[in-house]
Scaffold this motif. Structure first.
Motif, PDB file in Angstrom:
ATOM      1  N   ASP A 269      28.538 -70.062  31.917  1.00 55.70           N
ATOM      2  CA  ASP A 269      29.359 -69.618  33.043  1.00 55.70           C
ATOM      3  C   ASP A 269      30.758 -70.198  32.845  1.00 55.70           C
ATOM      4  N   ASP A 279      34.858 -65.314  36.587  1.00 51.28           N
ATOM      5  CA  ASP A 279      34.195 -65.697  35.344  1.00 51.28           C
ATOM      6  C   ASP A 279      34.837 -64.965  34.166  1.00 51.28           C
ATOM      7  N   PRO A 281      34.674 -62.697  31.162  1.00 51.19           N
ATOM      8  CA  PRO A 281      33.742 -61.689  30.638  1.00 51.19           C
ATOM      9  C   PRO A 281      33.403 -61.979  29.169  1.00 51.19           C
ATOM     10  N   TRP A 282      32.189 -61.713  28.783  1.00 50.81           N
ATOM     11  CA  TRP A 282      31.779 -61.943  27.394  1.00 50.81           C
ATOM     12  C   TRP A 282      32.491 -60.999  26.435  1.00 50.81           C
ATOM     13  N   ASP A 283      32.894 -59.847  26.930  1.00 54.41           N
ATOM     14  CA  ASP A 283      33.670 -58.944  26.069  1.00 54.41           C
ATOM     15  C   ASP A 283      34.996 -59.585  25.670  1.00 54.41           C
ATOM     16  N   ASP A 284      35.620 -60.339  26.622  1.00 60.15           N
ATOM     17  CA  ASP A 284      36.867 -61.033  26.284  1.00 60.15           C
ATOM     18  C   ASP A 284      36.621 -62.115  25.250  1.00 60.15           C
ATOM     19  N   GLU A 312      21.429 -62.920  31.643  1.00 66.27           N
ATOM     20  CA  GLU A 312      22.449 -62.049  31.070  1.00 66.27           C
ATOM     21  C   GLU A 312      23.382 -62.837  30.157  1.00 66.27           C
ATOM     22  N   ASP A 313      23.769 -64.044  30.613  1.00 67.45           N
ATOM     23  CA  ASP A 313      24.646 -64.873  29.796  1.00 67.45           C
ATOM     24  C   ASP A 313      23.928 -65.380  28.544  1.00 67.45           C
TER      25      ASP A 313
END
Length: 331
Positions: A269, A279, A281-284, A312-313
């Protein structure tokens, strides 16, 4: 009486004149003068003027000809550059250097006198000169962190030390003291030729040093003391530039140190100091990794260690570590 008559007869004779011979002499001299003028000046010259004529072919004496030929040959020889063979020392050297004898490893590092010396160790370690000075061959060190094992010459640890991560680690059975033992155990297990670095982050990003240091005895002791004193400190500092804070800034600082192995510890997180305060984003995170790989031309192995990570993380972290040939473990 007779004598008197004689004297009278002598006196009665006519006297001769002296002008005649003088005039005759002058006439003769004038005549000779005119004759000389006529001969020297007035006599016409019937001879033609001399002409200088040279033949087409000149025949030189044989000795002079031989001298000229010798001079021409000498000039031709002197005008051409001298050809010298290039000196080569390749034949004087052996094909390979002799192997160094095995020496016992020693953590004594007299060159570590100040931070400048530590930085010089890091630079020497990068070029392999430090290993040559110590008589040891540069090689990888085995590293183990929370059960994940790998080996490398440039090992970097990124750990999120925000309060939420430490609290989740305690809830998962990993106390703060064990957290510190795991980090210090990895560092103490490195050999002197391996370089390591520490990057703590939460929203801000810091670093133990802004460069990797050699795992000598002094550096190990300084790093372990630093971990124990700053494990819960949120005020991070680094002189290395980064644009976006949080995990993206930590990755930017990490790639500037050019590691070959990265251990990333977090709860999955990530936060950053943006106006939306949301938060990350994982795409970033993935886009940041791809950009850094293109920019620095390196692709380190990335391992992930998570504490009570949301499903999800956890899936996103495992995907990233698998893409970069690493492992993921969560508690």
């Amino acid at each position: 009486m007779q004598s008197t008559s004689a004297e009278t007869s002598i006196e009665s004779r006519p006297k001769r004149s002296k002008l005649g011979p003088l005039a005759l002499a002058i006439i003769l001299q004038v005549g000779l003068l005119f004759l000389a003028v006529f001969v020297v000046v007035l006599v016409p010259e019937f001879k033609s003027d001399p002409e200088f004529v040279a033949r087409k072919k000149i025949y030189l004496p044989q000795k002079e000809l031989e001298h000229k030929v010798a001079v021409a040959e000498f000039q031709n020889a002197a005008s051409s550059p001298m050809q010298l063979e290039r000196i080569s020392t390749q034949a004087l050297l052996p094909d390979s250097l002799p192997s160094l004898p095995d020496l016992p490893q020693s953590d004594f590092k007299p060159i570590e006198q100040n931070p400048a010396a530590m930085q010089s160790d890091a630079l020497l370690g990068q070029s392999g000169i430090l290993g040559a000075l110590q008589g040891l061959q540069t090689e990888s060190s085995s590293a183990s962190l929370f059960g994940i094992e790998d080996s490398g010459q440039r090992i970097l640890i990124l750990f999120d030390n925000s309060s939420s991560v430490l609290n989740k680690a305690s809830q998962a059975g990993v106390s703060t003291s064990r957290f510190v033992r795991e980090l210090t155990g990895l560092i103490n297990g490195l050999n002197a030729n391996t370089l390591f670095g520490l990057i703590p982050f939460s929203r801000d990003v810091g670093a133990f040093r802004d460069y990797m240091v050699a795992a000598g005895m002094r550096n190990k002791r300084t790093a372990t003391d630093w971990i124990s004193s700053r494990i819960r400190t949120q005020s991070h500092q680094t002189g290395l530039p980064y644009e976006v804070d949080g995990v993206q800034g930590a990755l930017s600082v990490a790639f500037q140190m050019e590691p070959d192995v990265i251990f990333l510890i977090s709860d999955g997180d990530f936060q950053r100091n943006l106006s939306d305060r949301g938060d990350v984003p994982w795409d970033d995170v993935e886009r940041t990794l791809r950009r850094l790989i293109r920019e620095y031309g390196i692709e380190p192995r990335i391992h992930g260690i998570g504490f009570r990570v949301e499903p999800e993380d956890a899936e996103a972290m495992e995907k990233i570590t698998r893409r970069y040939e690493g492992s993921f473990k969560q508690f």
